[in-house]
Design an enzyme around this catalytic site. Structure first.
Site: not given
Length: 517
Positions: A79, A167, A169, A222, A225
């Site tokens: 783009c 695009h 993606e 908790g 991650d």
């Protein structure tokens, strides 16, 4: 050395999607600002230029000199990236007669071109631009068109440089992944050897080299991650890692006790700290969302500082920061969107160096790493939960009574999602909980009239929130069964004292964010 694709970010909302698609090809990539190309990195095998909200002819548009990159690496402009390369080489870019947003189909294209190998005739692509390339330089050649866009894709003659005005993606570009594979694997020579296992092997080795015999403290929440970060660090440095799990009083129902048990079963060295009264006191009367986040962030610093000083010779603070945390906290133009609990502030006061082993991973990649590490599925599949906890799901000021109401309502909702069985796309039994990316209840700052028995009530309203997503950068509201919502609404109203109305949030991201605050 892990080979990589570099994505130069010109500010597009879909830059993260480019990275996800490349990594789905088992090829590592990194996003860097458009003007911060790492010229001395010998592991780079190719470069992708992202889109941008700017027009290439705007005075304020992001511009960069590509002369040191062109000829050294294959380049794909998407783009704005495509328009920028054409424009700076003498081509013309002008406002489109009609803005191109949505689906289009490749009407003509060069099937022999390596970028378009195995891309199907009339393949659907996704357009999202207000400008268009109207003329290309003499040494450029058109390799694809759509009905409305004559120059949908081009290549610079005799060079490994391509540009596409659509695009690839985006999910709606049917052969977008194939096009990216052609570039990443066939043109750049990507070996497709990046995986959760290779990430663990590389990261553990890097952590051992980086940390040595230094002691590290890590704040557990908790969530997925911080839990994966802890297990990864534990694998690298073992007893030199001390984890601190702070209860700020705004965790989910029984979460403090349950999570501590999970961590002990994982063999982690964990200190649990109940600091709920401190946080309730400091949050009293505070309504503004950003102030609440800042107060909670500072509170964590204070508690961590106190606990860390009890451990001798701590040198590092580890966090479970991931890619979306960094992107939402600071845009490419430096505008704060929303302060993230995991980003900024903590190491400065604590005088500790920062270690973020998951900083370049998306959420689904973190889960893949957790599985590879042998973590239990119930920990890996937990929904994302904000660092400030229920404080950002209570609109207005925070009180213990409001937290109690929200904990009870949220517990009914989440348990209901876990218990409601459905079939997945392959016909296997699963639960609604595992079909949504994130869910929770929001306590609204309004009361409404109701009738319970023969009595009039004037009590609180709550909103249910559930979204589907793959990376939290974009999200759609989850289309939960009406029967399920009716049951949950009935259970909350009948079992949670102080609530007489339940609503459902049907906002997508964008324009809304997943959390209300």
């Amino acid at each position: 050395m892990q080979e990589k694709i570099i994505i130069l970010d010109f500010g597009s909302q879909t830059t993260q999607l480019i990275a996800r698609r490349v990594r789905e090809l088992n090829t590592y990539c990194e996003i860097v600002p458009y003007n911060k190309f790492p010229h001395n990195d010998p592991s780079i095998i190719g470069v992708i230029l992202s889109g941008s909200p700017f027009s290439v002819y705007d005075e304020s548009a992001f511009k960069v000199d590509l002369s040191d990159i062109r000829g050294k690496y294959p380049i794909l402009g998407i783009c704005y990236g495509a328009q920028f390369m054409s424009y700076t080489n003498g081509g013309k870019v002008e406002p489109a007669g009609t803005r191109e947003y949505g689906r289009a189909h490749l009407s003509t294209f060069d099937q022999e071109n390596p970028l378009l190998k195995n891309v199907r005739e009339h393949s659907q692509v996704w357009m999202s631009h207000g400008d268009t390339i109207t003329a290309i330089p003499e040494n450029f050649k058109i390799i694809a068109s759509t009905d409305k866009v004559a120059i949908a894709a081009y290549q610079i003659k005799e060079e490994k440089v391509w540009g596409v005005q659509f695009h690839p993606e985006v999910f709606h570009s049917e052969d977008g992944t194939q096009l990216l594979k052609n570039f990443v694997v066939d043109i750049c020579g990507g070996k497709q050897d990046w995986s959760a296992a290779s990430f663990i092997e590389t990261t553990v080795a890097e952590l051992k080299a980086q940390l040595g015999n230094d002691k590290v403290v890590l704040g557990l929440s908790g969530g997925v991650d911080s839990s994966v970060a802890a297990v990864l660090l534990n694998k690298a440095i073992g007893k030199n890692l001390t984890c601190i799990f702070v209860d700020h009083g705004m965790l989910r129902k029984n979460e403090f006790k349950n999570v501590l048990h999970d961590y002990e079963c994982l063999g982690l060295n964990v200190i649990g700290v109940d600091a709920s009264q401190k946080f309730f006191s400091e949050l009293a009367g505070v309504e503004e969302p950003e102030k609440k986040r800042k107060i909670i962030g500072k509170g964590f610093i204070d508690v961590f500082d106190e606990e860390a000083h009890k451990i001798k010779d701590v040198k590092w603070l580890a966090q479970g920061t991931i890619y979306p945390d960094c992107i939402e906290s600071l845009s490419i133009t430096g505008t704060v969107i929303k302060s993230h609990h995991n980003v900024g502030g903590l190491p400065e006061k604590m005088n500790l160096k920062l270690c973020e082993p998951l900083r370049l991973l998306f959420k689904d990649e973190v889960r893949h790493v957790g599985r590879e590490l042998g973590m239990p599925e119930h920990l890996i599949t937990r929904h994302p939960f904000p660092g400030p906890g229920l404080a950002v799901r209570i609109l207005g000021d925070i009180t213990p009574e409001k937290v109690r109401i929200l904990q009870d309502a949220d517990d009914i909702y989440i348990q209901g999602l876990r218990d409601w069985k459905v079939k997945d796309s392959d016909g296997n039994e699963t639960s609604l909980y595992h079909q949504v990316w994130q869910a929770g209840v929001i306590l609204l700052p309004v009361q409404s009239v109701g009738v319970m028995g023969d009595e009039r009530t004037y009590e609180r309203a709550v909103a249910l929130r559930a979204v589907t997503s793959t990376d939290a950068m974009t999200a759609d509201w989850a289309h939960l069964p009406y029967e399920f919502m009716a049951k949950v609404s009935n259970d909350i109203i009948n079992k949670v004292k102080g609530v007489n109305r339940v609503c459902y949030d049907i906002s997508s991201k964008p324009p809304a964010t997943i959390e209300w605050e």
